[in-house]
Design an enzyme around this catalytic site. Structure first.
Site, PDB file in Angstrom:
ATOM      1  N   HIS A  16      35.740  53.532  33.710  1.00 31.49           N
ATOM      2  CA  HIS A  16      35.614  53.275  35.156  1.00 31.49           C
ATOM      3  C   HIS A  16      36.289  54.395  35.948  1.00 31.49           C
ATOM      4  O   HIS A  16      35.764  54.869  36.953  1.00 31.49           O
ATOM      5  CB  HIS A  16      36.306  51.953  35.533  1.00 31.49           C
ATOM      6  N   LYS A  63      31.426  35.825  35.336  1.00 28.73           N
ATOM      7  CA  LYS A  63      32.133  36.088  34.074  1.00 28.73           C
ATOM      8  C   LYS A  63      33.423  35.287  34.020  1.00 28.73           C
ATOM      9  O   LYS A  63      34.072  35.080  35.043  1.00 28.73           O
ATOM     10  CB  LYS A  63      32.470  37.578  33.948  1.00 28.73           C
ATOM     11  N   ARG A  70      25.637  53.765  31.064  1.00 29.70           N
ATOM     12  CA  ARG A  70      26.140  54.265  29.795  1.00 29.70           C
ATOM     13  C   ARG A  70      24.989  54.563  28.833  1.00 29.70           C
ATOM     14  O   ARG A  70      24.766  55.683  28.441  1.00 29.70           O
ATOM     15  CB  ARG A  70      27.104  53.246  29.166  1.00 29.70           C
ATOM     16  N   SER A  72      34.682  46.572  29.167  1.00 30.60           N
ATOM     17  CA  SER A  72      35.902  45.770  29.270  1.00 30.60           C
ATOM     18  C   SER A  72      35.952  44.734  28.149  1.00 30.60           C
ATOM     19  O   SER A  72      37.021  44.451  27.605  1.00 30.60           O
ATOM     20  CB  SER A  72      35.966  45.105  30.639  1.00 30.60           C
TER      21      SER A  72
HETATM   22  N1  COA Z   1      33.007  52.735  31.623  1.00 28.58           N
HETATM   23  C1  COA Z   1      33.440  51.657  30.983  1.00 28.58           C
HETATM   24  N2  COA Z   1      32.882  50.456  31.082  1.00 28.58           N
HETATM   25  C2  COA Z   1      31.809  50.369  31.883  1.00 28.58           C
HETATM   26  C3  COA Z   1      31.292  51.455  32.585  1.00 28.58           C
HETATM   27  C4  COA Z   1      31.935  52.695  32.426  1.00 28.58           C
HETATM   28  N3  COA Z   1      31.521  53.785  33.053  1.00 28.58           N
HETATM   29  N4  COA Z   1      30.217  51.054  33.280  1.00 28.58           N
HETATM   30  C5  COA Z   1      30.096  49.754  33.031  1.00 28.58           C
HETATM   31  N5  COA Z   1      31.052  49.341  32.193  1.00 28.58           N
HETATM   32  C6  COA Z   1      31.255  47.999  31.643  1.00 28.58           C
HETATM   33  C7  COA Z   1      32.012  47.080  32.533  1.00 28.58           C
HETATM   34  O1  COA Z   1      33.385  47.087  32.243  1.00 28.58           O
HETATM   35  C8  COA Z   1      31.397  45.752  32.183  1.00 28.58           C
HETATM   36  O2  COA Z   1      31.968  45.293  30.982  1.00 28.58           O
HETATM   37  P1  COA Z   1      32.014  43.735  30.605  1.00 28.58           P
HETATM   38  O3  COA Z   1      30.583  43.238  30.662  1.00 28.58           O
HETATM   39  O4  COA Z   1      32.563  43.749  29.258  1.00 28.58           O
HETATM   40  O5  COA Z   1      32.866  43.090  31.655  1.00 28.58           O
HETATM   41  C9  COA Z   1      29.962  46.127  31.912  1.00 28.58           C
HETATM   42  O6  COA Z   1      29.985  47.449  31.497  1.00 28.58           O
HETATM   43  C10 COA Z   1      29.130  46.069  33.130  1.00 28.58           C
HETATM   44  O7  COA Z   1      29.021  44.766  33.480  1.00 28.58           O
HETATM   45  P2  COA Z   1      28.126  44.357  34.717  1.00 28.58           P
HETATM   46  O8  COA Z   1      28.009  42.889  34.691  1.00 28.58           O
HETATM   47  O9  COA Z   1      26.926  45.208  34.755  1.00 28.58           O
HETATM   48  O10 COA Z   1      28.943  44.880  35.942  1.00 28.58           O
HETATM   49  P3  COA Z   1      30.311  44.455  36.451  1.00 28.58           P
HETATM   50  O11 COA Z   1      30.812  43.212  35.850  1.00 28.58           O
HETATM   51  O12 COA Z   1      31.147  45.655  36.348  1.00 28.58           O
HETATM   52  O13 COA Z   1      29.929  44.195  37.995  1.00 28.58           O
HETATM   53  C11 COA Z   1      28.816  43.244  39.933  1.00 28.58           C
HETATM   54  C12 COA Z   1      28.869  43.335  38.409  1.00 28.58           C
HETATM   55  C13 COA Z   1      30.171  42.938  40.508  1.00 28.58           C
HETATM   56  C14 COA Z   1      28.354  44.569  40.516  1.00 28.58           C
HETATM   57  C15 COA Z   1      27.796  42.138  40.298  1.00 28.58           C
HETATM   58  O14 COA Z   1      28.119  40.969  39.575  1.00 28.58           O
HETATM   59  C16 COA Z   1      27.840  41.793  41.787  1.00 28.58           C
HETATM   60  O15 COA Z   1      27.326  42.539  42.602  1.00 28.58           O
HETATM   61  N6  COA Z   1      28.444  40.645  42.137  1.00 28.58           N
HETATM   62  C17 COA Z   1      28.559  40.191  43.515  1.00 28.58           C
HETATM   63  C18 COA Z   1      27.550  39.077  43.819  1.00 28.58           C
HETATM   64  C19 COA Z   1      26.187  39.651  44.122  1.00 28.58           C
HETATM   65  O16 COA Z   1      25.973  40.374  45.085  1.00 28.58           O
HETATM   66  N7  COA Z   1      25.219  39.300  43.280  1.00 28.58           N
HETATM   67  C20 COA Z   1      23.843  39.747  43.442  1.00 28.58           C
HETATM   68  C21 COA Z   1      23.617  41.057  42.774  1.00 28.58           C
HETATM   69  S1  COA Z   1      21.900  41.509  42.865  1.00 28.58           S
END
Ligand code: COA
Length: 161
Positions: free
Chosen positions: A17, A41, A90, A128
């Site tokens: 991140h 989550k 990724r 994560s």
């Molecule tokens: N390095 C390391 N890890 C990375 C990464 C990077 N460059 N890019 C992504 N990841 C990991 C994250 O840590 C996460 O790991 P996990 O699943 O083990 O927790 C995973 O890859 C990505 O998960 P994801 O579910 O795609 O994204 P997120 O949890 O980081 O975020 C939100 C999701 C917050 C953007 C989304 O849930 C959101 O927008 N929520 C708000 C409500 C909303 O508007 N919903 C409608 C959306 S259309």
């Protein structure tokens, strides 16, 4: 002033991140890191803990702010005057989900663009969840998360036992 938002659960923040954050700060005047409450989550760290862990990592960065948000990302992004959503990609399997997310966000807020940054090769395998699983099974997470995040994670896992 061009403001971007980098949203995520950050449970916990990893060096992957931080790599995206570092690179995004060079592309925009200001970057807001949006720590989401509503991700569906089951998080290990609560919202304040996730927020503070991210804040500690970016304290020295002049053009970065860290805020938590609940509800729709697009509403928060508009409230904060953001023009762009940053997401890290990724592997190719990320693409389908990210494509869906960005199209839905575009439908909800056509004025917001999503920009994808390719994750650095060092962190392609990182998530994560992987960090939490490896540390809970006694594996080494050095070089994958900041030292204070590793410390907080070990402490949390110990207290959850
Ligand atoms: N390095 C390391 N890890 C990375 C990464 C990077 N460059 N890019 C992504 N990841 C990991 C994250 O840590 C996460 O790991 P996990 O699943 O083990 O927790 C995973 O890859 C990505 O998960 P994801 O579910 O795609 O994204 P997120 O949890 O980081 O975020 C939100 C999701 C917050 C953007 C989304 O849930 C959101 O927008 N929520 C708000 C409500 C909303 O508007 N919903 C409608 C959306 S259309």
């Amino acid at each position: 002033m061009r403001i971007a938002i980098y949203p995520g659960t950050f449970d916990p923040v990893t060096l992957g991140h931080l790599d995206i954050i570092n690179r995004a700060t060079k592309l925009f005047d200001k970057l807001i890191i949006g720590v989401a409450q509503d991700t569906g989550k089951n998080t290990v760290f609560d919202i304040d803990e996730r927020l503070n862990l991210v804040k500690n990592q970016v304290a020295q960065m002049a053009n970065v702010e860290v805020k938590s948000f609940s509800g729709l990302l697009v509403n928060f992004a508009k409230k904060e005057n953001c023009c762009t959503i940053i997401r890290g990609i990724r592997v190719i399997s990320d693409f389908e989900y990210e494509f869906q997310l960005s199209l839905m966000n575009k439908k909800l807020a056509p004025e917001l663009e999503t920009v994808f940054l390719m994750t650095s090769s060092d962190y392609l395998f990182l998530s994560s969840s992987v960090i939490k699983q490896v540390s809970s099974l006694g594996g080494c997470i050095e070089g994958l998360v900041p030292a204070d995040v590793a410390k907080a994670l070990y402490k949390k896992l110990k207290s959850n036992k």
